[in-house]
Design a protein around this motif. Structure first.
Motif, PDB file in Angstrom:
ATOM      1  N   GLU A  29       0.857  -1.187   0.000  1.00 11.14           N
ATOM      2  CA  GLU A  29       0.000   0.000   0.000  1.00 11.14           C
ATOM      3  C   GLU A  29       0.897   1.241   0.000  1.00 11.14           C
ATOM      4  N   THR A  68      -0.518   6.162  -2.209  1.00 13.38           N
ATOM      5  CA  THR A  68      -0.655   7.590  -1.917  1.00 13.38           C
ATOM      6  C   THR A  68       0.665   8.319  -2.141  1.00 13.38           C
ATOM      7  N   ARG A 113      -8.557   5.586   0.567  1.00 13.67           N
ATOM      8  CA  ARG A 113      -7.771   5.581   1.797  1.00 13.67           C
ATOM      9  C   ARG A 113      -8.534   6.234   2.948  1.00 13.67           C
ATOM     10  N   ASN A 157     -10.425   3.718   4.483  1.00 13.57           N
ATOM     11  CA  ASN A 157      -9.583   2.602   4.912  1.00 13.57           C
ATOM     12  C   ASN A 157      -9.703   1.398   3.978  1.00 13.57           C
ATOM     13  N   THR A 174      -5.942   0.320  -2.137  1.00 10.26           N
ATOM     14  CA  THR A 174      -5.876   0.829  -3.512  1.00 10.26           C
ATOM     15  C   THR A 174      -5.313  -0.224  -4.457  1.00 10.26           C
TER      16      THR A 174
END
Length: 257
Positions: free
Chosen positions: A174, A177, A204, A207, A210
Motif C-alpha cells: 500500500e 498515496t 484511503r 480505509n 488501492t
C-alpha cells in the motif's frame, strides 16, 4: 472479487503495508497464496471462508514476502524462482520465465521481472485476468532498485505493459498515496492521473486498499510505464532521451522525493 473463470481473488492486508493474495477455484476447491508476509491474517482469511491452502507462490526473497511460509506450508506446494531458490524457503516447484505451470486450475505464465531484486518473478493467470507482480510493477510505482539496474527494471516494466489491457495488477504494498504524490510532481496536467488521485484519496479515507489496480490505469498514469511516451518525455524536458535514460531519471528522482 470474482473473475470470469470461477476464480475468486481475496486481498489480505499484512504487516503495516503489505498485501498477500488468495486465489480460490470454486470448482476444484484449490486455494493458492501469492506471497506470505505473515501467517496470522492469512490463516484468518482462509478460516473465514473454509478454504484449505494448496499452493504458495513467491515473487521474491525479501522477508516481508516469505516470513509466513513456514507456518502456512503444512500441506501446500511452495513455488518460486529457480534463480532465487538459494534465498527462498525450500521449493517444491522451481520455475523460470517460459516455464508455465498450472495452479488452481489456471494456466500460469512466469515472467522474470528483475530490478527490485535479481531473480524477482511475476505470475500471470491469463484466463483469470490476473498478474501478481510483487514489488516490480506496483500501483503508480515500481520497487526500489536494490539489486538490479534501471535497464533491467525498464525491461520488466515493458513485459508487464505488454499484457492485455484488462489485466488486474496485484502488487505487494500500500504505497499508492506516496506514489501518487510523486507521479503528480512529474505529470501534473495528466487528467487520468488527477482523476485517479481523487479515487485513491477516497479509498484511503475509507480505509480501503488501492490494490489491485488495472493495467489500463497504470499505462495512463504510472510514470515508470511511460518512459518512452513522447508527451511524458517532453514534460520532463527529456524529449530526445532514450527510454532507459528517462526511466533512470524518474527512478532516481523518486529515491530522493
Amino acid at each position: 472479487m470474482t473473475n470470469p473463470s470461477a476464480v475468486e481473488l481475496v486481498v489480505v492486508p499484512c504487516l503495516s503495508d503489505n498485501y498477500a493474495f488468495l486465489v480460490h477455484n470454486n470448482d476444484t476447491g484449490e486455494t493458492a497464496l501469492i506471497d506470505a508476509p505473515e501467517a496470522a491474517p492469512i490463516h484468518a482469511a482462509l478460516d473465514a471462508r473454509g478454504w484449505t491452502l494448496t499452493d504458495i507462490l513467491l515473487t521474491h526473497h525479501h522477508d516481508d514476502h516469505i516470513d509466513g511460509v513456514a507456518a502456512l506450508r503444512t500441506n501446500a506446494r511452495v513455488i518460486g524462482a529457480r534463480a532465487d531458490a538459494h534465498r527462498l524457503p525450500d521449493l517444491d516447484l522451481a520455475v523460470a520465465e517460459g516455464e508455465p505451470f498450472n495452479v488452481c486450475g489456471q494456466y500460469t505464465d512466469v515472467f522474470d521481472v528483475s530490478g527490485h531484486t535479481v531473480g524477482h518473478i511475476a505470475f500471470h493467470m491469463a484466463d483469470a485476468q490476473l498478474v501478481f507482480t510483487g514489488d516490480s510493477l506496483m500501483a503508480l510505482g515500481c520497487g526500489r532498485l536494490f539489486e538490479g539496474t534501471p535497464a533491467q527494471m525498464w525491461d520488466s516494466m515493458q513485459k508487464m505493459r505488454a499484457l492485455p489491457e484488462n489485466t488486474v495488477i496485484c502488487s505487494g504494498h500500500e504505497y499508492t498515496t506516496a506514489n501518487a504524490r510523486f507521479a503528480a510532481s512529474l505529470d501534473p496536467d495528466n487528467p487520468d492521473l488527477i482523476s485517479r488521485i481523487k479515487r485513491i484519496e477516497a479509498a484511503r479515507a475509507a480505509n480501503q486498499p488501492t490494490v489491485p489496480s488495472t493495467l489500463t490505469e497504470e499505462k495512463r498514469t504510472n510514470p515508470y510505464l511511460r518512459a518512452d511516451i513522447p508527451e511524458f518525455k517532453t514534460a520532463l524536458g527529456m524529449k530526445d532521451a532514450s527510454a532507459v535514460d528517462v526511466f533512470t531519471f524518474v527512478r532516481a528522482q523518486k529515491d530522493k522525493f
